[in-house]
Motif scaffolding. Structure first.
Motif, short mmCIF file in Angstrom:
data_model
loop_
_atom_site.label_atom_id
_atom_site.label_comp_id
_atom_site.label_asym_id
_atom_site.label_seq_id
_atom_site.Cartn_x
_atom_site.Cartn_y
_atom_site.Cartn_z
N THR A 92 4.52 6.88 8.24
CA THR A 92 3.34 7.49 7.66
C THR A 92 2.11 7.15 8.49
O THR A 92 2.01 6.05 9.05
CB THR A 92 3.14 6.98 6.22
OG1 THR A 92 4.29 7.30 5.45
CG2 THR A 92 1.93 7.62 5.56
N THR A 93 1.18 8.08 8.58
CA THR A 93 -0.07 7.82 9.29
C THR A 93 -0.76 6.60 8.68
O THR A 93 -0.92 6.51 7.46
CB THR A 93 -1.01 9.04 9.21
OG1 THR A 93 -0.35 10.17 9.78
CG2 THR A 93 -2.31 8.76 9.94
N THR A 94 -1.15 5.67 9.52
CA THR A 94 -1.81 4.45 9.04
C THR A 94 -3.21 4.78 8.56
O THR A 94 -4.01 5.34 9.32
CB THR A 94 -1.89 3.41 10.16
OG1 THR A 94 -0.56 3.10 10.61
CG2 THR A 94 -2.55 2.13 9.65
N PRO A 95 -3.54 4.49 7.29
CA PRO A 95 -4.88 4.81 6.80
C PRO A 95 -5.93 3.94 7.47
O PRO A 95 -5.67 2.79 7.83
CB PRO A 95 -4.79 4.52 5.29
CG PRO A 95 -3.67 3.56 5.16
CD PRO A 95 -2.70 3.88 6.26
N PRO A 96 -7.14 4.46 7.64
CA PRO A 96 -8.20 3.67 8.29
C PRO A 96 -8.69 2.56 7.37
O PRO A 96 -8.78 2.74 6.15
CB PRO A 96 -9.31 4.70 8.54
CG PRO A 96 -9.09 5.74 7.49
CD PRO A 96 -7.62 5.81 7.27
N PRO A 102 6.64 3.81 -3.92
CA PRO A 102 6.82 4.17 -2.52
C PRO A 102 5.83 3.42 -1.62
O PRO A 102 4.68 3.83 -1.45
CB PRO A 102 6.55 5.68 -2.49
CG PRO A 102 5.64 5.91 -3.66
CD PRO A 102 6.02 4.91 -4.71
N VAL A 103 6.26 2.31 -1.05
CA VAL A 103 5.40 1.48 -0.21
C VAL A 103 5.42 2.03 1.22
O VAL A 103 6.48 2.05 1.85
CB VAL A 103 5.84 0.00 -0.22
CG1 VAL A 103 4.92 -0.85 0.65
CG2 VAL A 103 5.87 -0.52 -1.64
N THR A 104 4.27 2.46 1.73
CA THR A 104 4.21 2.98 3.09
C THR A 104 3.70 1.95 4.09
O THR A 104 3.98 2.06 5.28
CB THR A 104 3.31 4.22 3.17
OG1 THR A 104 1.99 3.87 2.74
CG2 THR A 104 3.85 5.33 2.26
N HIS A 105 2.94 0.96 3.62
CA HIS A 105 2.40 -0.09 4.50
C HIS A 105 2.30 -1.40 3.72
O HIS A 105 2.09 -1.39 2.50
CB HIS A 105 1.01 0.27 5.03
CG HIS A 105 0.99 1.44 5.96
ND1 HIS A 105 0.97 2.73 5.50
CD2 HIS A 105 1.01 1.50 7.31
CE1 HIS A 105 0.98 3.56 6.54
NE2 HIS A 105 0.99 2.84 7.64
N ALA A 126 0.83 -1.20 0.00
CA ALA A 126 0.00 0.00 0.00
C ALA A 126 0.87 1.25 0.00
O ALA A 126 1.89 1.32 0.69
CB ALA A 126 -0.93 0.00 1.22
N GLU A 127 0.43 2.23 -0.80
CA GLU A 127 1.10 3.51 -0.85
C GLU A 127 0.35 4.51 0.03
O GLU A 127 -0.63 4.16 0.69
CB GLU A 127 1.19 3.99 -2.30
CG GLU A 127 1.92 3.01 -3.20
CD GLU A 127 2.03 3.48 -4.64
OE1 GLU A 127 2.30 4.68 -4.85
OE2 GLU A 127 1.84 2.67 -5.56
N ASN A 128 0.82 5.75 0.04
CA ASN A 128 0.22 6.77 0.89
C ASN A 128 -1.28 6.87 0.65
O ASN A 128 -1.73 6.97 -0.49
CB ASN A 128 0.89 8.12 0.60
CG ASN A 128 0.75 9.09 1.75
OD1 ASN A 128 -0.01 8.85 2.69
ND2 ASN A 128 1.48 10.19 1.69
N GLY A 129 -2.06 6.82 1.72
CA GLY A 129 -3.52 6.85 1.61
C GLY A 129 -4.14 5.49 1.49
O GLY A 129 -5.37 5.36 1.50
#
Length: 639
Positions: free
Chosen positions: A314-318, A280-283, A233-236
């Motif tokens: 990065t803030t974890t998306p809901p 860019p993998v954030t999660h 997962a990327e940003n958002g």
């Protein structure tokens, strides 16, 4: 005569009504803050707004029903009020639909009573609202069939209804609430924990990271994994599917759960592996369905942040189960060269169940920073369900078991809009249940970067076409990828064509072998020009991307130039360049369908991951010779 138990004291007031009854096996929603017998209650008729307000104050009361009527030429009010039980509530008379919507948004409230009437040729409303509770909707001006469809689509029951005759037909204003949702599997059977540290980041944003996981059985009996799927997962939360079940390091038989999808009693299964990823993998997102021998179910969602040393995660998306909404973030607004203030909203419905679902309602609300509603509408249900490449577009999401249903919308917003919140609401049916997934995300102004054009004027009756750029509402070659969403593919057109002669010969293409230049002053930080080219529009399996990266003098912005002709790089790593310095020549290497120049700019965000930024150009001119300002819209032509 049939009798029934009244739901609440609201039904004690005798009214003359037209009603319909629908048999249902569903359970009614839980009582709200104004349900139950009142401490005291009053009813009045013949008041105006001021006198009714005085009685509310005198009685320390709240309204529970409000109607208007004409007494000669004066509009009067009939109302029922009860002793205020301490709830937040509001009432209004004389609002049109837009103003009422604004009040609902500002108060974060839901309607409990609605009366429609015409005054001065305008449809107006007398309304009562209270602090918002579980999903609800209101509609006005629909006919009988349309209103009935909304009830079914929303899996709802009505709490208020008004009707009038208009243009020879009956129209309705209705308020409805959703029936209680079926909770997903909530048993505590397994846990999945882990870390994903970034080990290095290349100059073009390519990430190297490790993945360390532990899957634990929390029970004293074996647990069966019914389904497991994972995503980068990327940003958002914008996700790239990595497959069903989790592969073992280095391949081999079976999967992360072994040859059979059973986690032994009290087991703690480790997984350690490494990845190189050009996005860019954030999660790393995991969706797992587990079941024990007693039939207890668990829908587990785990997000492992990909962290870079020295940067906060990065803030974890809901996420929600069994379905959630992901977005490409940050969600940004900017002004295009055609004058539009443009807000792209791009994301996915992520279905981790493997079971079919049907979308019944798909809605978007955009609010400005002051809370005013800018956009409030049902969306066209056009999704892309093939996860690879451009995908397959479908008009509605019905009986679909696709893991990812991607969407892309573009909102033309007022020129003054710069910040706010966008909310997407998906109501759907799944295994006989009516469920909802909601996602809200902050919207901000995109931080554009001003640069010079990387190419010289085409000349000779030719034009540059800036393809696959911002401003479109379909998935082109860039919109699937967060790091490319503001990029352009530059080709030369002559008489509407990019080449003359043999389409399999690079030399037939007008852009091929032309020089390209640095868009900004800075330092060269990466040069790759050793991979062979494709042949026109025929791919070469041995080819890969040749590219140059320049770090600008601000030390935070980078420009990226891709597909250059092998051996054509005119600069070396560490070299200082000025605006207009020749970097190399346009080629056809790598992920390229024909000779062209791919250009983009990016920065690294607060978490250390690549973030694309839109570009404006200081020296671009239209074909007619006018200055081309703001962010060039996709497919714009320049000299």
């Amino acid at each position: 005569m049939a009798t029934s138990t009244l739901r609440s004291w609201r039904s004690w007031i005798p009214l003359i009504v037209a009603v319909s009854f629908v048999a249902s096996s569903r359970t009614r929603a839980e009582a709200g803050p104004l349900d139950g017998p009142p401490q005291a209650w009053w009813w009045y008729a013949g008041d105006d707004v001021n006198s009714l307000g005085q009685k509310l104050t005198q009685n320390d009361a709240v309204l529970v029903d409000l109607k208007t009527y004409l007494d000669g030429s004066q509009r009067k009010l009939a109302a029922v009020m009860v002793k205020n039980p301490g709830v937040a509530w509001w009432w209004y008379v004389g609002l049109d639909a837009n103003a009422l919507g604004q009040k609902l948004s500002q108060n974060q409230a839901m309607l409990t009573s609605l009366d429609a009437y015409v005054e001065g040729g305008t449809r107006k409303y007398a309304a009562i609202m209270e602090a918002q509770s579980p999903p609800w909707w209101w509609y006005s001006g629909l006919d009988l069939t349309e209103t009935g469809k909304k009830v079914q689509q929303c899996c709802a029951y009505m709490t208020a209804l008004d009707a009038w005759v208009e243009a020879g037909g009956v129209r309705f204003a209705s308020v409805m609430r959703q029936f209680p949702q079926h909770a997903p599997g909530t048993a505590s059977l397994i846990s999945l924990t882990g870390t994903a540290p970034l080990t290095s980041v290349e100059e073009n944003g390519t990430e190297h990271f490790d993945l360390h996981l532990h899957l634990k059985n929390l029970t004293a009996s074996p647990v069966t994994i019914q389904r497991a799927e994972w995503f980068f997962a990327e940003n958002g939360g914008w996700a790239m599917p990595m497959g069903v079940l989790i592969p073992k390091p280095g391949g081999g038989a079976g999967d992360f759960f072994g040859a059979s999808p059973t986690v032994p009693t009290s087991a703690d299964l480790p997984l350690n592996t490494g990845w190189v990823w050009s996005f860019p993998v954030t999660h790393v997102l995991f969706r797992i369905q587990a079941k024990d021998a007693s039939g207890n179910l668990q829908d587990l969602v785990t997000q492992i942040p990909v962290t870079r040393a020295g940067f906060p995660p990065t803030t974890t998306p809901p996420v929600q189960t069994p379905v959630h909404v992901s977005l490409q973030a940050p969600v940004e607004v900017f002004t295009l060269s055609d004058g539009r203030r443009f807000l792209p909203v791009v994301g996915e419905l992520v279905n981790g169940t493997g079971a079919p679902l049907s979308l019944t309602r798909w809605h978007l609300t955009l609010k400005a920073g002051n809370g005013n509603v800018v956009v409030d509408k049902d969306l066209d249900q056009t999704f892309t369900v093939d996860a690879s490449g451009g995908g397959t577009a479908i008009d509605t999401l019905q009986n679909s078991s696709a893991s990812l249903a991607r969407f892309i919308y573009g909102l033309d917003v007022p020129a003054s809009f710069s910040a706010g919140t966008v909310t997407l609401e998906a109501d759907y049916t799944y295994q006989g249940a009516c469920l909802s997934a909601v996602r809200s995300e902050a919207v901000g102004a995109a931080p554009t970067v001003a640069v010079a054009s990387p190419v010289d004027a085409a000349g000779q009756g030719r034009t540059w076409k800036w393809g696959n750029g911002p401003g479109v509402t379909f998935f082109d070659a860039h919109k699937m990828f967060l790091q490319h969403r503001y990029a352009y593919d530059l080709v030369i057109l002559k008489n509407g064509q990019t080449h003359s002669g043999n389409a399999n010969d690079n030399a037939s293409y007008y852009a091929w072998n032309l020089p390209f230049r640095s868009m900004a002053k800075g330092k060269v930080v990466a040069v790759v020009d050793t991979f062979p080219e494709n042949s026109g529009n025929v791919s070469n399996p041995a080819s890969s991307n040749n590219y140059i990266v320049v770090q600008h003098d601000d030390n935070v912005t980078y420009s990226f130039y891709v597909h250059l002709r092998p051996g054509s790089a005119a600069v070396t790593v560490g070299q200082q360049v000025d605006v207009g310095t020749i970097l190399g020549r346009v080629g056809n290497a790598g992920a390229s369908s024909e000779p062209h120049l791919h250009v983009s700019c990016f920065r690294f965000d607060a978490s250390g991951h690549l973030r694309a930024v839109p570009m404006t150009f200081t020296n671009l001119q239209t074909v007619a010779g006018a200055a081309l300002s703001n962010v060039p819209v996709s497919d714009v032509l320049s000299r």
